[in-house]
Design an enzyme around this catalytic site. Structure first.
Site, mmCIF file in Angstrom:
data_model
loop_
_atom_site.group_PDB
_atom_site.id
_atom_site.type_symbol
_atom_site.label_atom_id
_atom_site.label_comp_id
_atom_site.label_asym_id
_atom_site.label_seq_id
_atom_site.Cartn_x
_atom_site.Cartn_y
_atom_site.Cartn_z
ATOM 1 N N LYS A 53 36.244 14.040 3.354
ATOM 2 C CA LYS A 53 34.876 13.738 2.929
ATOM 3 C C LYS A 53 34.756 12.239 2.779
ATOM 4 O O LYS A 53 35.741 11.549 2.568
ATOM 5 C CB LYS A 53 34.576 14.393 1.575
ATOM 6 C CG LYS A 53 33.096 14.623 1.356
ATOM 7 C CD LYS A 53 32.641 15.859 2.098
ATOM 8 C CE LYS A 53 31.158 16.027 2.096
ATOM 9 N NZ LYS A 53 30.781 17.401 2.521
ATOM 10 N N ASP A 82 26.014 14.881 5.542
ATOM 11 C CA ASP A 82 25.928 15.599 4.263
ATOM 12 C C ASP A 82 24.623 15.082 3.641
ATOM 13 O O ASP A 82 23.756 14.587 4.384
ATOM 14 C CB ASP A 82 27.167 15.299 3.387
ATOM 15 C CG ASP A 82 27.306 16.245 2.202
ATOM 16 O OD1 ASP A 82 27.832 17.340 2.368
ATOM 17 O OD2 ASP A 82 26.849 15.884 1.085
ATOM 18 N N SER A 133 30.149 22.559 13.474
ATOM 19 C CA SER A 133 30.691 21.240 13.811
ATOM 20 C C SER A 133 31.962 21.387 14.648
ATOM 21 O O SER A 133 32.190 20.645 15.610
ATOM 22 C CB SER A 133 31.022 20.442 12.543
ATOM 23 O OG SER A 133 29.884 19.775 12.048
HETATM 24 O O1 2IT Z 1 29.832 20.186 3.208
HETATM 25 C C1 2IT Z 1 29.962 20.355 4.434
HETATM 26 O O2 2IT Z 1 30.617 21.298 4.896
HETATM 27 C C2 2IT Z 1 29.316 19.411 5.341
HETATM 28 N N1 2IT Z 1 28.673 18.490 4.855
HETATM 29 C C3 2IT Z 1 29.467 19.540 6.826
HETATM 30 C C4 2IT Z 1 30.715 18.888 7.289
HETATM 31 C C5 2IT Z 1 30.897 18.849 8.782
HETATM 32 O O3 2IT Z 1 31.902 18.251 9.183
HETATM 33 O O4 2IT Z 1 30.076 19.381 9.532
#
Ligand code: 2IT
Length: 449
Positions: free
Chosen positions: A126, A166, A381
């Protein structure tokens, strides 16, 4: 509870007492997996649980940018590569003024187990910044994104770490971030980011995927109760990309979202937020960075209740918190229980305090955990990464079908895991156990580090 698990939870509480969100998620996940540790004494020998709460690496960097008036601003950027045991680091970037190390670490820790649950080969990560896009011009957002990527690009890559969006990071920001990555690298490695535009390697359905997936997951729960989604009314907190996906899929399946909320109050639209026009209005409102939810009520002639949250209304069948972390504490949980609403589906990451979850469960509310219900976003994704690496693009139907079966797989795995440990129908424990097992196995097989 298992003694080693207890010991690690206390260790984290003490060591990271200044990171409350991170402590909260570790406590939640580790309490659930105690029965697994009971039957795997080798985990303690390998000190697996302490290893798992330390990110493999975490970057913190300066992000400087100049606004439209020529004023210079300094923000802090983060990328936390939490766990890469089962695949390249994968997870979103959050741009919001309250972003700090605790929030990035809690999100990265959650992401590790969520990504494992999807069944896709992706590790947990993250990142983000305390930059707040609200009220910024496109030029300012571009300046920020370019500066952010200039600091980040050397640490990511299609087989290394693949960021996405996000809160505060959508298609526009991903576009600016990708453009800068491509300039710096001098090659077209579009597998480095997901959530891209369709013209440069994005996947159909990715913008809708988190909301769609949450509704598919909800359908599985309703099926288990001998019920169905048709005719159901849903209250959704938030009106961002995730809420929008829920509204769209609910409408397609004959249900409707009748409440949505923002920081300034909530909307009650008994007709349902389900027409093309209404859904487009929400998208436009969001992309204008406006917090003026009341304009929806003015436009469509429904009720706007300022300054309030809707928790406790009883003319819905399902609550879906989909805004941000810690939306529901004890006060809200008491109202939800009093309302008699039976389903509470977490969609935003960690929307509920641990105490509130226990209270809801004790009072017979069926609680679905966000790391399962919202996993369709990152799941798609991963499908975007597959398409990029094979240089092809799947149809809308192909992606949606895969998303649907992924969500069913997550649900089935969770139910199987909690049953295997004699925990009954506990979707939270099930998701934590199933997510944990795969990461634990990979770490155990890869040696001590
Ligand atoms: O919290 C999450 O799973 C996302 N913000 C998506 C993360 C992603 O790599 O698509």
């Amino acid at each position: 509870m298992n003694r080693y698990v207890e010991e690690v939870i206390s260790y984290v509480k003490e060591k990271y007492s200044n990171q409350p969100e991170f402590v909260q998620t570790v406590e939640e996940v580790y309490s659930s997996i105690a029965p697994v540790v009971d039957v795997h004494p080798e985990f303690e020998k390998a000190d697996l649980l302490k290893r798992m709460v330390e990110p493999e690496r975490m970057f913190r960097f300066r992000v400087v940018w100049t606004d439209d008036e020529g004023k210079v601003h300094t923000n802090v950027g983060y990328r936390c590569q939490f766990n890469g045991a089962i695949g390249p680091y994968k997870g979103g970037l959050r741009f919001k003024d309250n972003v700090n190390e605790s929030i990035i670490k809690f999100l990265g820790f959650e992401q590790t187990f969520k990504n494992s649950l999807t069944g896709q080969p992706i590790g947990g990560a993250k990142g983000g910044s305390d930059f707040d896009p609200a009220g910024k011009s496109d030029a300012e957002i571009m300046a920020f994104c370019q500066s952010f990527m200039t600091a980040l690009y050397r640490y990511i890559g299609p087989d290394v770490d693949v960021p996405a969006g996000d809160i505060g990071v959508g298609g526009r920001e991903i576009g600016f971030l990708y453009g800068q990555y491509r300039r710096l690298k001098g090659s077209f490695e579009n597998g480095v980011l997901t959530g891209k535009g369709l013209s440069y390697g994005g996947s159909l359905i990715r913008p809708e995927a988190t909301g769609y997936g949450a509704v598919y997951y909800l359908e599985e729960i309703l099926k288990h109760e001998g019920d169905s989604i048709r005719g159901k009314k849903i209250a959704v907190s938030g009106y961002g990309n995730v809420s929008w996906g829920i509204m769209k899929k609910a409408a397609q399946l004959g249900a409707k979202v009748t409440y949505m909320s923002g920081s300034a109050g909530y909307i009650h639209d008994e007709e349902g937020i389900d027409t093309e026009e209404k859904l487009q209005f929400i998208l436009d409102l969001r992309s204008s960075n406006s917090k003026d939810l009341k304009s929806y009520a003015d436009r469509f002639g429904c009720e706007f209740v300022p300054k309030e949250k809707f928790w406790g209304v009883n003319d819905v069948d399902i609550y879906m918190p989909a805004a941000t972390q810690n939306e529901v504490g004890m006060k809200e949980a008491e109202k939800i229980v009093a309302s008699g609403v039976k389903y509470y589906i977490e969609v935003s990451n960690m929307p509920t305090s641990n105490e509130a979850i226990a209270y809801l469960k004790d009072h017979g509310v069926i609680v679905a955990p966000s790391k399962a219900a919202n996993a369709g976003g990152v799941g798609v994704s991963a499908l975007e990464m597959s398409q990029n690496s094979e240089r092809l693009s799947w149809s809308e139907k192909e992606v949606d079908d895969r998303l649907k079966s992924m969500m069913k797989g997550i649900y089935d795995k969770s139910v199987e895991a909690c049953e295997r440990y004699g925990l009954g129908y506990d979707l939270i424990a099930g998701a934590n156990i199933a997510g944990f097992e795969k990461v634990a196995e990979a770490m155990m097989e890869q040696g001590i580090f």
